[in-house]
Write a protein that holds these residues in place. Sequence first.
Motif, short mmCIF file in Angstrom:
data_model
loop_
_atom_site.label_atom_id
_atom_site.label_comp_id
_atom_site.label_asym_id
_atom_site.label_seq_id
_atom_site.Cartn_x
_atom_site.Cartn_y
_atom_site.Cartn_z
N ASN A 286 0.82 -1.21 0.00
CA ASN A 286 0.00 0.00 0.00
C ASN A 286 0.85 1.27 0.00
OD1 ASN A 286 0.89 0.20 2.61
ND2 ASN A 286 -1.12 0.52 3.51
N ARG B 87 -4.25 4.07 -1.75
CA ARG B 87 -4.17 3.62 -0.35
C ARG B 87 -5.55 3.46 0.25
NH1 ARG B 87 0.07 7.26 0.84
NH2 ARG B 87 2.05 6.19 0.93
N ALA B 88 -6.45 4.36 -0.14
CA ALA B 88 -7.80 4.32 0.42
C ALA B 88 -8.52 3.04 -0.01
CB ALA B 88 -8.58 5.55 -0.03
N MET C 121 -5.64 -1.25 6.18
CA MET C 121 -4.47 -1.84 6.84
C MET C 121 -4.67 -1.88 8.34
SD MET C 121 -0.52 -1.39 6.08
CE MET C 121 0.71 -2.37 6.90
N PHE D 271 -2.55 -2.71 11.92
CA PHE D 271 -1.16 -2.75 12.38
C PHE D 271 -1.02 -3.59 13.64
CE2 PHE D 271 -1.90 1.18 10.14
CZ PHE D 271 -0.76 1.38 9.37
N ASN E 44 -2.30 1.43 16.44
CA ASN E 44 -2.19 2.81 15.95
C ASN E 44 -3.53 3.53 15.87
OD1 ASN E 44 0.39 1.95 15.69
ND2 ASN E 44 0.52 2.14 13.47
N LEU E 45 -4.35 3.33 16.88
CA LEU E 45 -5.58 4.13 16.95
C LEU E 45 -5.19 5.56 17.27
CD1 LEU E 45 -8.00 1.78 18.92
CD2 LEU E 45 -7.89 2.20 16.46
N PHE E 46 -6.09 6.50 16.94
CA PHE E 46 -5.81 7.90 17.23
C PHE E 46 -6.26 8.20 18.66
CE2 PHE E 46 -6.99 7.98 12.54
CZ PHE E 46 -5.68 7.72 12.14
N LEU F 192 -13.27 9.22 10.82
CA LEU F 192 -12.36 10.24 10.28
C LEU F 192 -12.12 10.11 8.77
CD1 LEU F 192 -10.45 12.64 10.96
CD2 LEU F 192 -8.61 10.97 11.17
N ALA F 193 -11.68 8.92 8.35
CA ALA F 193 -11.30 8.79 6.95
C ALA F 193 -12.49 8.91 5.99
CB ALA F 193 -10.54 7.48 6.73
N VAL G 31 -11.62 11.75 3.54
CA VAL G 31 -11.14 11.25 2.25
C VAL G 31 -12.30 11.08 1.26
CG1 VAL G 31 -9.91 9.38 1.11
CG2 VAL G 31 -9.24 10.09 3.40
N ARG H 220 -12.12 0.62 11.70
CA ARG H 220 -11.65 1.86 11.09
C ARG H 220 -11.20 1.63 9.64
NH1 ARG H 220 -6.41 4.78 13.63
NH2 ARG H 220 -5.44 2.88 12.84
N ALA H 221 -10.49 0.52 9.43
CA ALA H 221 -10.04 0.22 8.07
C ALA H 221 -11.22 -0.13 7.17
CB ALA H 221 -9.02 -0.91 8.11
N MET I 27 -13.61 2.48 5.15
CA MET I 27 -13.31 3.02 3.83
C MET I 27 -13.79 2.07 2.72
SD MET I 27 -11.99 5.97 4.05
CE MET I 27 -11.11 6.27 2.53
#
Lengths: 243, 215
Positions: free
Chosen positions: A48, A76-77, A81, A83, A87-89, A100-101, A105, A149-150, A153
């Motif tokens: 990606n 990428r969208a 992905m 992890f 890597n949450l905000f 968010l995305a 986006v 979250r992934a 999108m």
Amino acid sequence: MIRTRGLCKRFGDLTVLREIDLDIHPGEVVCIIGPSGSGKSTLLRCLNGLETATDGEVTIDGDSLNTTEASLNQLRARLGMVFQHFNLFPHLSVLENVQLAPRMVQGKTVEEARVIAEQLLEKVGLSDKAHVRPDRLSGGQKQRVAIARALAMQPEAMLFDEPTSALDPELVGEVLSVMEELVKEGMTMVVVTHEMGFARRVGSRVLFMDEGRILEEGTPEMIFDHPGHPRTREFLGKVLRMS
Amino acid sequence: MDSPYIDVLPFLFRGLGWTLLITFTGLVFGFGLGTIAGLARLSRKGFCRGAATVYVEVIRGTPILAQLLFVYFGLSELLSMNIHKLAAAILAIAVNSGAYIAEIVRGAVQSIEPGQQEAGRSLGLSRSQTMRYVVWPQAMRRMIPPLGNQFIISLKDTSLFSVIAVGEILYQARQYYSSTFAPFEALTMACLMYLMITIPGSVYLRRMEHRLEGR
């Protein structure tokens, strides 16, 4: 749908990937196994464009990742992905993490994004956590939020980078069952994992990587029951004895 | 009212107003400058990085008094116009604090772990969206304690501006004792005036730091 040709990645003098040719077809679940440092995660990150290939090419449905910044963002969208370390905000609530995305986006309204996010949180079993901050969640819950979250999108494929390696053993199951749910829905998935049981159960193909090469690939039965390469046998011998 | 300790107070309060005005206004501009310079130091463009580095190093490597005189007298001469002393004072605080704030900004942004950026990018957010919605809000929080510290430093720096007769606290004290010959009393009260702001300031900061660490 994802294809690499002659993919090489070097960090300075260190060669991490050597001439990787890989085709991921729609609906496939490809599990990548191998010792640490073998290049599994780097390969996934090249798919990606989080890492840029030193040589060779990666394409998604024929579109090369070797392109402008803006089109790379769009590509990428199309791939989700997940992890190892979630890597949450941390400054956003669970719901906002998922929203968010789609908002930024895809230009969805808050309302549209909320509907999507709520559906996905329900799917991963965390509707009741929508308004808490990620630091209130267990590792397994964090990873399920990261998956939601992934998915928000509406990706064409999902990339998982050791999604259960940072979890306490008793939390691994809840994440794997969410992933298995995705497999049943026909999601295309590439999973770097140490969960051999998972790879065997749901993988349509297993790749064994060592020293930046794909040494062997095949169905789970082939790889786990009749590994052809001595390195594969050695690796599986060690790993399976442990578990 | 014979006591100089009391007598000096009206002067000092007038000075306090100027001191706070210069500090706050200067820091608002300084924050703007510092944010631009701090982000420029992280830029991928060599030119931006270079320019910001020169700015930060030059300012941090020279005394603020020299910077003030440079702005007030030097720039006035160069542009052949009279720069108002208040404007010079604010500009000096802005340019000076901007360099330190640039380092605060850079440090805070760099302290956000790379995984955050990767997560943002993997979702399709652009570089600038990731900065704006993911990295910056987290970095802001980490900037609060060092920014508070910079506030205290800049506040004390304004005392230097008495040399160009800006009417801040120390200038008022000097004015007072030059006619009354009571420097001890005047300076004691002037220092108390500074402590009146800086001590509660640092107590508040320490509390804030604890709160931030807690989450």
